[in-house]
Scaffold this motif. Structure first.
Motif, PDB file in Angstrom:
ATOM      1  N   GLY A  95      18.164  38.346  21.331  1.00  0.00           N
ATOM      2  CA  GLY A  95      18.307  39.776  21.548  1.00  0.00           C
ATOM      3  C   GLY A  95      17.035  40.374  22.109  1.00  0.00           C
ATOM      4  N   GLY A  96      17.060  41.656  22.382  1.00  0.00           N
ATOM      5  CA  GLY A  96      15.896  42.308  22.943  1.00  0.00           C
ATOM      6  C   GLY A  96      14.755  42.455  21.969  1.00  0.00           C
ATOM      7  N   THR A  97      15.053  42.430  20.669  1.00  0.00           N
ATOM      8  CA  THR A  97      14.026  42.610  19.646  1.00  0.00           C
ATOM      9  C   THR A  97      13.699  41.310  18.942  1.00  0.00           C
ATOM     10  N   LYS A  98      14.721  40.540  18.572  1.00  0.00           N
ATOM     11  CA  LYS A  98      14.499  39.316  17.799  1.00  0.00           C
ATOM     12  C   LYS A  98      15.341  38.176  18.362  1.00  0.00           C
ATOM     13  N   THR A  99      14.887  36.979  18.057  1.00  0.00           N
ATOM     14  CA  THR A  99      15.642  35.769  18.371  1.00  0.00           C
ATOM     15  C   THR A  99      15.850  34.990  17.087  1.00  0.00           C
ATOM     16  N   ALA A 100      17.101  34.692  16.774  1.00  0.00           N
ATOM     17  CA  ALA A 100      17.426  33.885  15.603  1.00  0.00           C
ATOM     18  C   ALA A 100      17.770  32.473  16.051  1.00  0.00           C
ATOM     19  N   CYS A 101      17.148  31.489  15.415  1.00  0.00           N
ATOM     20  CA  CYS A 101      17.461  30.078  15.638  1.00  0.00           C
ATOM     21  C   CYS A 101      18.183  29.595  14.389  1.00  0.00           C
ATOM     22  N   VAL A 102      19.414  29.100  14.543  1.00  0.00           N
ATOM     23  CA  VAL A 102      20.210  28.715  13.380  1.00  0.00           C
ATOM     24  C   VAL A 102      20.772  27.317  13.555  1.00  0.00           C
ATOM     25  N   GLU A 103      21.061  26.680  12.439  1.00  0.00           N
ATOM     26  CA  GLU A 103      21.846  25.455  12.433  1.00  0.00           C
ATOM     27  C   GLU A 103      23.156  25.776  11.736  1.00  0.00           C
ATOM     28  N   GLY A 104      24.279  25.465  12.406  1.00  0.00           N
ATOM     29  CA  GLY A 104      25.574  25.802  11.844  1.00  0.00           C
ATOM     30  C   GLY A 104      26.574  24.684  11.977  1.00  0.00           C
ATOM     31  N   THR A 105      27.688  24.834  11.276  1.00  0.00           N
ATOM     32  CA  THR A 105      28.739  23.830  11.243  1.00  0.00           C
ATOM     33  C   THR A 105      29.893  24.212  12.165  1.00  0.00           C
ATOM     34  N   PRO A 138      10.184  37.247  16.680  1.00  0.00           N
ATOM     35  CA  PRO A 138      10.278  38.319  17.680  1.00  0.00           C
ATOM     36  C   PRO A 138      10.566  37.739  19.064  1.00  0.00           C
ATOM     37  N   THR A 139      11.377  38.418  19.849  1.00  0.00           N
ATOM     38  CA  THR A 139      11.693  37.945  21.193  1.00  0.00           C
ATOM     39  C   THR A 139      10.526  38.159  22.160  1.00  0.00           C
ATOM     40  N   ARG A 140       9.760  39.220  21.954  1.00  0.00           N
ATOM     41  CA  ARG A 140       8.652  39.567  22.858  1.00  0.00           C
ATOM     42  C   ARG A 140       9.171  39.709  24.287  1.00  0.00           C
ATOM     43  N   ALA A 141      10.193  40.567  24.419  1.00  0.00           N
ATOM     44  CA  ALA A 141      10.917  40.691  25.687  1.00  0.00           C
ATOM     45  C   ALA A 141      10.079  41.281  26.810  1.00  0.00           C
ATOM     46  N   THR A 142       8.975  41.952  26.478  1.00  0.00           N
ATOM     47  CA  THR A 142       8.127  42.525  27.524  1.00  0.00           C
ATOM     48  C   THR A 142       7.095  41.533  28.041  1.00  0.00           C
ATOM     49  N   GLU A 143       7.092  40.318  27.481  1.00  0.00           N
ATOM     50  CA  GLU A 143       6.216  39.260  27.979  1.00  0.00           C
ATOM     51  C   GLU A 143       7.035  38.314  28.856  1.00  0.00           C
ATOM     52  N   PRO A 144       6.389  37.621  29.791  1.00  0.00           N
ATOM     53  CA  PRO A 144       7.125  36.731  30.693  1.00  0.00           C
ATOM     54  C   PRO A 144       7.890  35.650  29.935  1.00  0.00           C
ATOM     55  N   PHE A 145       9.022  35.272  30.496  1.00  0.00           N
ATOM     56  CA  PHE A 145       9.862  34.230  29.900  1.00  0.00           C
ATOM     57  C   PHE A 145       9.051  32.965  29.631  1.00  0.00           C
ATOM     58  N   ASP A 146       8.241  32.545  30.598  1.00  0.00           N
ATOM     59  CA  ASP A 146       7.471  31.311  30.440  1.00  0.00           C
ATOM     60  C   ASP A 146       6.472  31.396  29.294  1.00  0.00           C
ATOM     61  N   ALA A 147       6.059  32.605  28.927  1.00  0.00           N
ATOM     62  CA  ALA A 147       5.105  32.770  27.827  1.00  0.00           C
ATOM     63  C   ALA A 147       5.788  32.760  26.467  1.00  0.00           C
ATOM     64  N   THR A 148       7.054  33.155  26.422  1.00  0.00           N
ATOM     65  CA  THR A 148       7.748  33.277  25.141  1.00  0.00           C
ATOM     66  C   THR A 148       8.660  32.090  24.831  1.00  0.00           C
ATOM     67  N   PHE A 149       9.099  31.389  25.871  1.00  0.00           N
ATOM     68  CA  PHE A 149      10.030  30.276  25.674  1.00  0.00           C
ATOM     69  C   PHE A 149       9.466  29.174  24.765  1.00  0.00           C
ATOM     70  N   PRO A 150       8.176  28.804  24.860  1.00  0.00           N
ATOM     71  CA  PRO A 150       7.662  27.739  23.992  1.00  0.00           C
ATOM     72  C   PRO A 150       7.842  28.007  22.503  1.00  0.00           C
ATOM     73  N   ALA A 151       7.744  29.261  22.077  1.00  0.00           N
ATOM     74  CA  ALA A 151       7.926  29.578  20.657  1.00  0.00           C
ATOM     75  C   ALA A 151       9.365  29.307  20.226  1.00  0.00           C
ATOM     76  N   ILE A 152      10.312  29.580  21.116  1.00  0.00           N
ATOM     77  CA  ILE A 152      11.716  29.287  20.812  1.00  0.00           C
ATOM     78  C   ILE A 152      11.906  27.779  20.662  1.00  0.00           C
ATOM     79  N   VAL A 153      11.314  27.022  21.569  1.00  0.00           N
ATOM     80  CA  VAL A 153      11.420  25.561  21.515  1.00  0.00           C
ATOM     81  C   VAL A 153      10.853  25.019  20.213  1.00  0.00           C
ATOM     82  N   GLU A 154       9.700  25.524  19.796  1.00  0.00           N
ATOM     83  CA  GLU A 154       9.072  25.044  18.562  1.00  0.00           C
ATOM     84  C   GLU A 154       9.947  25.314  17.350  1.00  0.00           C
ATOM     85  N   ASN A 155      10.571  26.476  17.306  1.00  0.00           N
ATOM     86  CA  ASN A 155      11.443  26.782  16.173  1.00  0.00           C
ATOM     87  C   ASN A 155      12.714  25.948  16.206  1.00  0.00           C
ATOM     88  N   CYS A 156      13.208  25.669  17.396  1.00  0.00           N
ATOM     89  CA  CYS A 156      14.362  24.765  17.514  1.00  0.00           C
ATOM     90  C   CYS A 156      14.001  23.374  16.994  1.00  0.00           C
TER      91      CYS A 156
END
Length: 334
Positions: A17-27, A39-57
């Motif tokens: 989302g524009g404010t937060k990103t949830a990483c979940v494991e589901g059935t 936090p999504t950090r939507a005002t920062e470039p995609f390349d700067a924020t994507f690594p945090a998503i990968v780490e949480n995944c």
């Protein structure tokens, strides 16, 4: 509970989302086993924020392996406009630095060997409610609209039991509809639905109505807390937003004749503070027989709507669902 899920394939879901990103494991039956929110950090470039998503995944994948589970697919729910099959974000207004972002390709690079599916968040929410929420025990439900109603506002349309994506994957982008010649600026258009009745729109509306109290950069939670406390000024903002919401809904009801319209995010939190005024406008403006056939309700999945929606791209992609089910020793009925 987790022991029952050992040696089974699960889904890694992303609700962006524009404010937060949830990483979940589901059935496969929509249950959430693990969850991380950042936090999504939507005002920062995609390349700067994507690594945090990968780490949480990766953290969720490791936790699943420790419990004896294997991630069989990655499923994403994200706002548009986007090219769904390609998983390419075009220019989502709530993610201003994520334009032209090859989200699916980057996830496939980060997690080779795990299939990735992406869905528009409005569509994903509609599918979640249809299969696991309001539609779970309603065999006759065939026509449903879901409204995201978070930082922005988007829709997901289920017509005759099938999700409606449209010719260019932009069906449901109702936030772009102009409801008035003037008003706050939202979705690149002054007077748009999103400018009046979304998270960002509520703040802009409050800033216009009460400039001495609220500004355009006021956090949405501050305004929502005031509404939940029945603050008189905040309730006037909610009333105004609810009326604009009702005007948009009346158009949807006349056009698509749904059986139910389900509201996510702020619709769950604010409930009748927004839906009450909307109902009055619908009664005045929508075709009576269409309005009578349509139920308005906050998400039956409640605060879990985004998490369950994050699983739906995988759960509704036939080949991916087959792979997941066969990995769990289940059979698929064609």
């Amino acid at each position: 509970m987790k022991g029952m899920e050992s040696d089974r394939r699960t889904i890694l879901g992303l609700d962006i989302g524009g404010t937060k990103t949830a990483c979940v494991e589901g059935t496969l039956d929509g249950r959430i086993l693990e969850r991380i929110e950042i936090p999504t950090r939507a005002t920062e470039p995609f390349d700067a924020t994507f690594p945090a998503i990968v780490e949480n995944c990766k953290s969720l994948i490791d936790a699943g392996h420790t419990a004896g589970r294997t991630i069989g697919a990655i499923s994403v729910s994200v706002g548009g406009p986007l090219r769904i099959e390609e998983g390419f974000l075009i220019n989502p207004p709530h993610l201003p630095r994520w334009h032209d972002a090859p989200l699916k390709a980057r996830l496939m690079e980060a997690f080779p060997g795990i299939p990735v599916a992406v869905e528009h968040d409005g569509n994903a929410g509609a599918l979640a409610e249809f299969h696991f929420g309001v539609g779970k025990n309603r065999a006759n439900l065939r026509h449903l609209i879901f409204l995201t109603f978070g930082t922005g506002v988007g829709g997901g349309f289920i017509v005759n039991g099938q999700i409606l994506r449209g010719a260019s994957d932009t069906a449901g982008e109702i936030g772009h509809w102009r409801l008035a010649e003037d008003g706050p600026l939202g979705f690149g258009k002054r007077g748009s639905w999103e400018s009046f009745a979304s998270g960002a729109g509520l703040v802009e509306l409050a800033a216009q109505m009460f400039p001495a109290r609220w500004k355009s950069d006021t956090p949405i939670r501050v305004l929502v807390e005031a509404m939940l406390g029945d603050d008189p000024d905040a309730m006037r903002v909610a009333m105004a937003a609810g009326k604009w919401m009702g005007r948009g809904l009346a158009l949807l009801i006349d056009a698509l004749n749904p059986q139910v319209i389900v509201f996510g995010s702020l619709g769950v939190v604010l409930g009748e503070r927004i839906l009450g005024p909307a109902r009055k406008v619908i009664a005045e403006e929508a075709l009576p027989q269409a309005a009578a056939a349509c139920e308005l309700t906050p998400s039956v999945l409640g605060n879990q709507i985004g998490d369950v929606a994050a699983l739906m791209a995988a759960l509704t992609e036939p080949s991916m669902l087959r792979l997941l089910s066969e990995g769990n020793g289940e059979s698929i009925q064609d």
